[in-house]
Write a protein that holds these residues in place. Structure first.
Motif, PDB file in Angstrom:
ATOM      1  N   HIS A   1      43.346  46.176  27.740  1.00  0.00           N
ATOM      2  CA  HIS A   1      42.725  45.789  26.471  1.00  0.00           C
ATOM      3  C   HIS A   1      41.272  45.360  26.638  1.00  0.00           C
ATOM      4  CE1 HIS A   1      46.737  45.902  24.792  1.00  0.00           C
ATOM      5  NE2 HIS A   1      47.148  44.967  25.620  1.00  0.00           N
ATOM      6  N   LEU A   2      40.828  45.256  27.881  1.00  0.00           N
ATOM      7  CA  LEU A   2      39.536  44.629  28.134  1.00  0.00           C
ATOM      8  C   LEU A   2      38.386  45.338  27.427  1.00  0.00           C
ATOM      9  CD1 LEU A   2      38.349  42.239  29.607  1.00  0.00           C
ATOM     10  CD2 LEU A   2      38.019  43.682  31.622  1.00  0.00           C
ATOM     11  N   LYS A   3      38.435  46.669  27.385  1.00  0.00           N
ATOM     12  CA  LYS A   3      37.322  47.398  26.775  1.00  0.00           C
ATOM     13  C   LYS A   3      37.234  47.174  25.272  1.00  0.00           C
ATOM     14  CE  LYS A   3      40.004  51.692  26.281  1.00  0.00           C
ATOM     15  NZ  LYS A   3      40.066  53.131  26.655  1.00  0.00           N
ATOM     16  N   HIS A   4      38.356  46.688  24.671  1.00  0.00           N
ATOM     17  CA  HIS A   4      38.348  46.450  23.219  1.00  0.00           C
ATOM     18  C   HIS A   4      38.088  44.987  22.867  1.00  0.00           C
ATOM     19  CE1 HIS A   4      39.901  50.495  22.835  1.00  0.00           C
ATOM     20  NE2 HIS A   4      40.982  50.192  23.554  1.00  0.00           N
ATOM     21  N   LEU A   5      38.015  44.130  23.886  1.00  0.00           N
ATOM     22  CA  LEU A   5      37.883  42.705  23.609  1.00  0.00           C
ATOM     23  C   LEU A   5      36.419  42.305  23.429  1.00  0.00           C
ATOM     24  CD1 LEU A   5      40.423  41.183  26.147  1.00  0.00           C
ATOM     25  CD2 LEU A   5      40.573  41.056  23.665  1.00  0.00           C
TER      26      LEU A   5
ATOM     27  N   LEU B   1      34.082  36.418  32.073  1.00  0.00           N
ATOM     28  CA  LEU B   1      35.384  36.367  32.737  1.00  0.00           C
ATOM     29  C   LEU B   1      35.331  35.247  33.767  1.00  0.00           C
ATOM     30  CD1 LEU B   1      36.110  40.172  33.433  1.00  0.00           C
ATOM     31  CD2 LEU B   1      36.690  38.810  31.410  1.00  0.00           C
ATOM     32  N   LYS B   2      36.307  34.333  33.718  1.00  0.00           N
ATOM     33  CA  LYS B   2      36.371  33.235  34.673  1.00  0.00           C
ATOM     34  C   LYS B   2      37.541  33.497  35.629  1.00  0.00           C
ATOM     35  CE  LYS B   2      35.242  29.105  33.477  1.00  0.00           C
ATOM     36  NZ  LYS B   2      35.215  27.739  32.888  1.00  0.00           N
ATOM     37  N   ILE B   3      37.232  33.722  36.898  1.00  0.00           N
ATOM     38  CA  ILE B   3      38.261  34.055  37.881  1.00  0.00           C
ATOM     39  C   ILE B   3      39.165  32.843  38.091  1.00  0.00           C
ATOM     40  CG2 ILE B   3      38.705  34.910  40.210  1.00  0.00           C
ATOM     41  CD1 ILE B   3      35.824  35.899  40.307  1.00  0.00           C
ATOM     42  N   ASP B   4      40.467  33.076  37.998  1.00  0.00           N
ATOM     43  CA  ASP B   4      41.421  31.984  38.145  1.00  0.00           C
ATOM     44  C   ASP B   4      41.281  31.323  39.516  1.00  0.00           C
ATOM     45  OD1 ASP B   4      43.954  30.626  37.067  1.00  0.00           O
ATOM     46  OD2 ASP B   4      44.559  31.284  39.075  1.00  0.00           O
ATOM     47  N   GLN B   5      41.355  29.994  39.534  1.00  0.00           N
ATOM     48  CA  GLN B   5      41.128  29.240  40.764  1.00  0.00           C
ATOM     49  C   GLN B   5      42.158  29.556  41.840  1.00  0.00           C
ATOM     50  OE1 GLN B   5      41.414  25.059  39.903  1.00  0.00           O
ATOM     51  NE2 GLN B   5      43.242  25.321  38.642  1.00  0.00           N
ATOM     52  N   GLY B   6      43.321  30.065  41.449  1.00  0.00           N
ATOM     53  CA  GLY B   6      44.324  30.410  42.437  1.00  0.00           C
ATOM     54  C   GLY B   6      43.878  31.492  43.402  1.00  0.00           C
ATOM     55  N   PHE B   7      42.953  32.340  42.956  1.00  0.00           N
ATOM     56  CA  PHE B   7      42.431  33.397  43.832  1.00  0.00           C
ATOM     57  C   PHE B   7      41.202  32.946  44.616  1.00  0.00           C
ATOM     58  CE2 PHE B   7      44.120  35.727  40.034  1.00  0.00           C
ATOM     59  CZ  PHE B   7      45.293  36.159  40.642  1.00  0.00           C
ATOM     60  N   VAL B   8      40.586  31.837  44.183  1.00  0.00           N
ATOM     61  CA  VAL B   8      39.322  31.405  44.776  1.00  0.00           C
ATOM     62  C   VAL B   8      39.531  30.407  45.908  1.00  0.00           C
ATOM     63  CG1 VAL B   8      37.123  30.253  44.308  1.00  0.00           C
ATOM     64  CG2 VAL B   8      38.091  31.842  42.622  1.00  0.00           C
ATOM     65  N   ARG B   9      40.522  29.544  45.781  1.00  0.00           N
ATOM     66  CA  ARG B   9      40.684  28.452  46.750  1.00  0.00           C
ATOM     67  C   ARG B   9      40.806  28.950  48.185  1.00  0.00           C
ATOM     68  NH1 ARG B   9      44.447  25.863  43.046  1.00  0.00           N
ATOM     69  NH2 ARG B   9      43.435  24.090  42.040  1.00  0.00           N
TER      70      ARG B   9
ATOM     71  N   GLY C   1      31.200  46.249  35.666  1.00  0.00           N
ATOM     72  CA  GLY C   1      31.345  47.508  34.954  1.00  0.00           C
ATOM     73  C   GLY C   1      31.323  47.338  33.449  1.00  0.00           C
ATOM     74  N   PHE C   2      31.846  46.235  32.961  1.00  0.00           N
ATOM     75  CA  PHE C   2      31.879  45.981  31.516  1.00  0.00           C
ATOM     76  C   PHE C   2      30.659  45.195  31.043  1.00  0.00           C
ATOM     77  CE2 PHE C   2      36.464  46.814  32.002  1.00  0.00           C
ATOM     78  CZ  PHE C   2      36.679  47.657  30.928  1.00  0.00           C
ATOM     79  N   GLY C   3      29.816  44.788  31.971  1.00  0.00           N
ATOM     80  CA  GLY C   3      28.630  44.029  31.590  1.00  0.00           C
ATOM     81  C   GLY C   3      28.934  42.595  31.242  1.00  0.00           C
ATOM     82  N   HIS C   4      30.032  42.030  31.776  1.00  0.00           N
ATOM     83  CA  HIS C   4      30.395  40.636  31.498  1.00  0.00           C
ATOM     84  C   HIS C   4      29.859  39.725  32.592  1.00  0.00           C
ATOM     85  CE1 HIS C   4      32.801  42.184  28.357  1.00  0.00           C
ATOM     86  NE2 HIS C   4      33.905  42.465  29.060  1.00  0.00           N
ATOM     87  N   GLU C   5      29.548  38.501  32.203  1.00  0.00           N
ATOM     88  CA  GLU C   5      29.237  37.491  33.202  1.00  0.00           C
ATOM     89  C   GLU C   5      30.521  37.140  33.940  1.00  0.00           C
ATOM     90  OE1 GLU C   5      27.473  34.103  31.430  1.00  0.00           O
ATOM     91  OE2 GLU C   5      25.514  35.038  31.144  1.00  0.00           O
TER      92      GLU C   5
END
Length: 620
Positions: free
Chosen positions: A517-521, A526-534, A555-559
């Protein structure tokens, strides 16, 4: 004589007028003694007919039988087995008199005397209600006794007064039954159950009081598929099965819907209560023939115990309910005994449910703010508003401990509105005091707010009230909300963007189905979930996911913003992957409003030309 008889009837009427169900027996015995004394007879009795079982039951007598005497053999007499005197009491409508003769009646054989008497007289007057004989008023003389016409009239008047008392007591009992019993099943209702638990918890006996809470599994499907009439019939049959399983002294109640409670009549240990609940659970799990179908439903049961003085009725019932819900959440058809942890959790939830509405309404919450910084310079780029609750008894509560409960109470909208207003008010004050104009305020938005069309007007009004441009505000929505409610919130999101407001997806990466759905939103960040960052630098899978999310955002031009940056290794790797914006304890912890103001307005080191967070900090 007539005057004295009239006085006697008036005396009886006055005495019976003050009687109710609780005092009727004692007052009736006093009246029987007074009347017997007036007529100089040796005994008197008052009986009540139970036409449902075709029997006459002793209500009161004089002289009163003492506790050490043998049980009265005539306490309950069935008409079918009675001698002619008692048999006539079922439907007689006129006074009946027995004089001494060669034959004695059953009643005469069982009359208690202190001396040998061979001749007995009995007068029996019917109690009538309309065309129905409701009982009998009787007088016994040890010896011969005749009754004059005026005396018989007085006896009939006194019998009529007793009949009125019986009718009044029956009406009270019917009202009490209706007040204390469930209309559908005939079981006790919540009111009667709570009253009995109150009584037991207030006793001074040192014993544990058990509660067995039953919740039918998947009962709703019966109503949905077979209809509510069939569902009601199933509940009636189930209630009868519970009655059959109950032992002497147990109170069986229906709370409402498909929830039932058994209050055992005897004290139990925890293991004993568990064994009893398991026995009942197995016994009631049988097929029921209703609506032309063979239906079976299992039950989830919760067990809770408390000694007098250690709990209230409400808290004990809440614990049993919590245990039953735990059993249901585990798949049902099981018994759960409330543990100490479950009890503490239930008490905490109840505390929050009780006090949170007032905390919101009376402005008793507070906000902390966590900066989002540029990993290259340490410069603050945005601040996220995080709600806290300074609970009067539990200290400072983080949002994870009460926001979910607020959502379950339909308070998420009110809570979200409070956060939005307070955060914008604070942020507007910082900007007026000199905070950088390009810093963005981030505010979390609940699902309840998003699905309401009111949010667009609320945001617009708040921005106007605090003179904030739309671009100064970023609303954060969780990924699972986007996946679940995309169709219903798409228009809302576009309307918010039309105000200039930025939109971010929080905890991104936890729900992969959002990718389609991302291309339609209409989102910006986008804030990367902390579970993947720690664990960046220690977990190859997390590194692959973070790399993919950063590439996707580009690719979508999002921060892209990384949450949960707590180690210098993670910060370094994010920089190498091309993610420059981050949030976490390595950079800044959440701070109160005054400290956040100082960071933004006071020209703190981290905002100066030589920031406190240069790249070399992460390479240490």
């Amino acid at each position: 004589m007539r005057r004295s008889l009239d006085a006697l009837v008036t005396h009886v009427a006055t005495a019976l007028m003050g009687a109710d169900a609780a005092s009727a027996r004692e007052i009736s015995e006093q009246v029987l003694g007074d009347v017997a004394g007036y007529f100089a007879v040796d005994a008197s009795f008052l009986r009540r007919n139970d036409h449902a079982i075709r029997a006459t039951r002793l209500v009161a007598e004089w002289p009163v039988r003492s506790a050490d005497e043998a049980p009265d053999p005539l306490k309950l007499v069935h008409f079918a087995d009675a001698d002619p005197v008692f048999a006539a009491m079922e439907d007689f409508s006129e006074p009946t008199f027995i004089r001494p003769g060669p034959e004695t009646s059953e009643y005469q054989r069982h009359i208690r005397v202190s001396r040998s008497v061979t001749a007995t007289s009995v007068a029996a007057v019917p109690l009538r209600s309309g065309d129905v004989t409701t009982g009998a008023l009787g007088f016994v003389k040890f010896g011969d006794r005749s009754w004059g016409e005026l005396e018989v009239s007085a006896l009939q008047a006194i019998a009529s007064l007793f009949a009125q008392l019986h009718a009044r007591i029956e009406a009270e009992e019917r009202l009490r039954h209706v007040a204390d019993h469930d209309e559908l099943t005939g079981l006790y209702n919540r009111r009667a159950l709570f009253r009995e638990i109150d009584r037991r918890l207030s006793s001074d006996r040192d014993e544990c009081i058990p509660i067995l809470f039953l919740d039918l599994d998947r009962f709703k499907s019966i109503n949905d598929y077979l209809g509510h009439a069939v569902g009601d019939e199933f509940l009636r049959v189930f209630a009868e099965r519970l009655r059959e399983q109950a032992t002497a002294g147990d109170l069986v109640a229906r709370l409402g819907g498909d929830e039932f409670v058994i209050l055992p009549g005897r004290p139990m240990t925890t293991s004993g209560a568990y064994a009893e609940a398991t026995r009942i659970r197995r016994a009631v799990r049988e097929y029921v023939s209703v609506g032309g179908e063979q239906v079976i439903r299992t039950v989830s049961m919760g067990v809770a115990l408390a000694a007098p003085g250690t709990a209230t009725t409400t808290s004990l019932m809440r614990r049993a309910d919590t245990a039953a819900r735990t059993a249901k959440q585990a798949g049902g058809d099981s018994v759960t005994v409330l543990s100490a942890e479950m009890s503490a959790e239930a008490d905490f939830r109840s505390d929050v449910e009780m006090h949170l509405p007032a905390a919101i309404a009376h402005d008793e919450l507070l906000l902390h703010y966590q900066p989002e910084a540029d990993l290259r310079t340490g410069r603050i780029l945005a601040v996220e508003a995080l709600v806290r609750w300074q609970h009067p008894g539990r200290g400072l509560l983080p949002p994870g401990e009460f926001v979910g409960i607020a959502e379950s109470m339909n308070l998420a909208g009110a809570l979200g509105d409070w956060v939005l207003h307070r955060a914008c008010r604070d942020f507007s004050g910082w900007r007026a005091a000199g905070a950088p104009a390009d810093v963005v305020l981030r505010v979390n938005v609940s699902p309840a707010q998003l699905v309401s069309t009111r949010i667009v007007g609320t945001v617009e009004a708040v921005l106007t009230e605090y003179s904030l441009p739309g671009a100064a505000l970023c609303l954060e929505i969780t990924e699972h909300v986007v996946v679940r409610d995309l169709d219903s919130i798409r228009y809302t999101l576009r309307s918010l963007q039309a105000l200039g407001v930025h939109l971010a997806i929080d905890d991104f990466g936890t729900g992969a189905s959002v990718l389609s759905h991302l291309k339609h939103l209409p989102v910006d960040v986008l804030k990367i979930d902390q579970g993947f960052v720690r664990n960046l630098g220690r977990n190859a899978a997390d590194l692959a996911i973070v790399r993919a999310i950063i590439s996707l955002a580009a690719g979508f031009g999002h921060e892209i913003v990384a949450e949960g940056v707590e180690t210098s290794i993670a910060a370094t790797m994010l920089l190498e992957l091309g993610c420059h914006r981050a949030q976490g304890f390595l950079l800044y912890p959440p701070v109160p409003e005054d400290e956040m103001r100082a960071l933004l307005v006071g020209g703190g080191d981290r905002q100066g030309d030589e920031p406190e967070l240069p790249m070399e900090r992460f390479r240490a």
